[in-house]
Structures are given as C-alpha cells and as structure tokens.
Design a protein around this motif. Structure first.
Motif, mmCIF file in Angstrom:
data_model
loop_
_atom_site.group_PDB
_atom_site.id
_atom_site.type_symbol
_atom_site.label_atom_id
_atom_site.label_comp_id
_atom_site.label_asym_id
_atom_site.label_seq_id
_atom_site.Cartn_x
_atom_site.Cartn_y
_atom_site.Cartn_z
ATOM 1 N N ALA A 89 0.993 -1.215 0.069
ATOM 2 C CA ALA A 89 -0.212 -0.044 -0.201
ATOM 3 C C ALA A 89 0.859 1.446 -0.148
ATOM 4 C CB ALA A 89 -0.807 0.173 1.156
ATOM 5 N N HIS A 90 1.995 1.319 0.685
ATOM 6 C CA HIS A 90 2.734 2.106 0.798
ATOM 7 C C HIS A 90 3.370 2.719 -0.495
ATOM 8 C CE1 HIS A 90 5.493 5.552 2.356
ATOM 9 N NE2 HIS A 90 6.427 4.816 1.582
ATOM 10 N N LEU A 91 3.998 1.939 -1.285
ATOM 11 C CA LEU A 91 4.584 1.980 -2.469
ATOM 12 C C LEU A 91 3.729 2.468 -3.549
ATOM 13 C CD1 LEU A 91 6.839 1.617 -4.718
ATOM 14 C CD2 LEU A 91 6.177 -0.600 -5.062
ATOM 15 N N ASP A 122 12.050 1.248 7.158
ATOM 16 C CA ASP A 122 11.739 2.155 7.995
ATOM 17 C C ASP A 122 10.820 3.438 7.462
ATOM 18 O OD1 ASP A 122 12.995 1.239 10.183
ATOM 19 O OD2 ASP A 122 14.670 2.537 10.170
ATOM 20 N N LYS A 123 10.955 3.576 6.263
ATOM 21 C CA LYS A 123 9.923 4.433 5.419
ATOM 22 C C LYS A 123 8.756 3.705 4.981
ATOM 23 C CE LYS A 123 13.886 7.100 3.601
ATOM 24 N NZ LYS A 123 13.687 8.293 3.779
ATOM 25 N N ASP A 167 13.528 7.540 -2.753
ATOM 26 C CA ASP A 167 13.777 7.265 -1.171
ATOM 27 C C ASP A 167 14.847 6.151 -1.281
ATOM 28 O OD1 ASP A 167 11.942 8.882 -0.112
ATOM 29 O OD2 ASP A 167 10.304 7.196 -0.253
ATOM 30 N N ILE A 168 14.898 5.311 -2.636
ATOM 31 C CA ILE A 168 15.965 4.437 -2.550
ATOM 32 C C ILE A 168 17.417 5.043 -2.500
ATOM 33 C CG2 ILE A 168 17.124 2.751 -4.170
ATOM 34 C CD1 ILE A 168 14.187 1.824 -4.929
ATOM 35 N N GLU A 169 17.565 6.176 -3.495
ATOM 36 C CA GLU A 169 18.643 6.907 -3.581
ATOM 37 C C GLU A 169 19.232 7.582 -2.138
ATOM 38 O OE1 GLU A 169 21.100 6.853 -6.162
ATOM 39 O OE2 GLU A 169 19.846 5.475 -6.885
ATOM 40 N N ALA A 170 18.115 8.175 -1.421
ATOM 41 C CA ALA A 170 18.512 8.604 -0.373
ATOM 42 C C ALA A 170 19.075 7.608 0.654
ATOM 43 C CB ALA A 170 17.070 9.126 0.273
ATOM 44 N N PHE A 180 21.795 -2.141 5.237
ATOM 45 C CA PHE A 180 21.428 -0.724 5.467
ATOM 46 C C PHE A 180 20.339 -0.262 5.020
ATOM 47 C CE2 PHE A 180 21.893 3.637 6.412
ATOM 48 C CZ PHE A 180 22.597 3.879 7.662
ATOM 49 N N VAL A 181 20.555 -0.476 3.548
ATOM 50 C CA VAL A 181 19.370 -0.007 2.692
ATOM 51 C C VAL A 181 18.100 -0.534 2.948
ATOM 52 C CG1 VAL A 181 18.828 0.494 0.189
ATOM 53 C CG2 VAL A 181 21.268 0.793 0.813
ATOM 54 N N ASN A 182 18.187 -1.692 3.009
ATOM 55 C CA ASN A 182 16.976 -2.436 3.251
ATOM 56 C C ASN A 182 16.104 -2.162 4.633
ATOM 57 O OD1 ASN A 182 17.209 -4.102 1.033
ATOM 58 N ND2 ASN A 182 17.973 -5.978 2.171
ATOM 59 N N ARG A 183 16.777 -1.732 5.727
ATOM 60 C CA ARG A 183 16.315 -1.301 6.827
ATOM 61 C C ARG A 183 15.899 0.196 6.838
ATOM 62 N NH1 ARG A 183 17.700 -1.699 12.682
ATOM 63 N NH2 ARG A 183 15.970 -0.409 13.764
#
Length: 144
Positions: free
Chosen positions: A30-32, A135-136, A43-46, A128-131
């Motif tokens: 739902a978020h995506l 969180d987002k 968000d991925i790049e961030a 790290f990126v997965n976490r």
C-alpha cells in the motif's frame, strides 16, 4: 611502459571501477502504491546515500578479487612451469613462462567474474538500505 603493461593496467582500472548496479526490488504494498515509483526511486537513492555516509560501501571488492585472481594465477603458473621446466631441464625459463601465462589466465578469469558475477552489493550495504527503506514503509523483496 609497453603495450602489454598498459593493457593490464587498463583492465585493472576497469575492473576496479565496475559497479554492481544492483538495486532493491520493492514489493507493491500500500505504501509503494500510495507514493508511486518516482518517490520510491528518490527514497532508494536517499537510503543509498545514507548507507554510504554511514560507512557502508556498495562495491563488494571486485578490484581486489581481480588482483587476487591474477596473483594466484601467477603463483600457480610459476609452480607448474617450474615443475614442467625441471622435467625438461629448464626450470628457470619454465617457471617464467608459467608465471606469465598464469598471471594472464588469473587476470582474465578475475575480470570475467567481476563483470559477469553476482550483481549483489556488499551485505552490510544491502542490509542498511533495506532497513532504511523498511523504516520508510517499503518492503524489500531482494536485489537485482
């Protein structure tokens, strides 16, 4: 520097600068669906930048794998060349030829695996990126 040396240096530079290019695959939760693909890409790049600023490196040591493969190839080639040369009565030149051919074989094998190997990033970086994405509100199903 001769042509062979320049070719080796060029190949090592290309291998060392190779990027995995892997990115997380997001489950269409739902978020995506609410934020859309463009915001998700931002968000991925961030999250990737946050991981790098925390000290996690995306690359998984491809350049060092190529160098190791080259060194191992040279060592194995020198040893086998010395044995073959000792049998034929020319251990010195046999080991020299074996080392050169082993180094070339190791270099080519290392470059092949650096470019054609797994596109997976460093495990700490991916975690790290997965976490961060979790969180987002995203669900990461894997990397490709």
């Amino acid at each position: 520097m001769n042509r062979w040396g320049m070719a080796v240096v060029g190949a090592l530079c290309m291998a060392a600068s190779a990027c995995s290019g892997a990115k997380p695959v997001l489950y269409p939760n739902a978020h995506l669906q609410s934020v859309g693909k463009d915001v998700a890409a931002q968000d991925i790049e961030a999250c990737k930048q946050l991981a790098e600023s925390a000290g996690a490196e995306e690359a998984s040591g491809k350049g060092s794998r190529v160098a190791t493969s080259t060194a191992v190839g040279a060592g194995v080639g020198a040893a086998s060349g010395a044995v073959g040369g000792a049998i034929s009565g020319a251990a010195g030149s046999g080991s020299l030829i074996g080392a050169a051919s082993g180094a070339v074989w190791g270099l080519l094998t290392g470059i092949f695996y650096a470019f054609a190997g797994s596109p997976q990033p460093n495990q700490a970086y991916a975690n790290f990126v997965n976490r961060c994405l979790q969180d987002k509100g995203y669900e990461v199903t894997g990397w490709q």
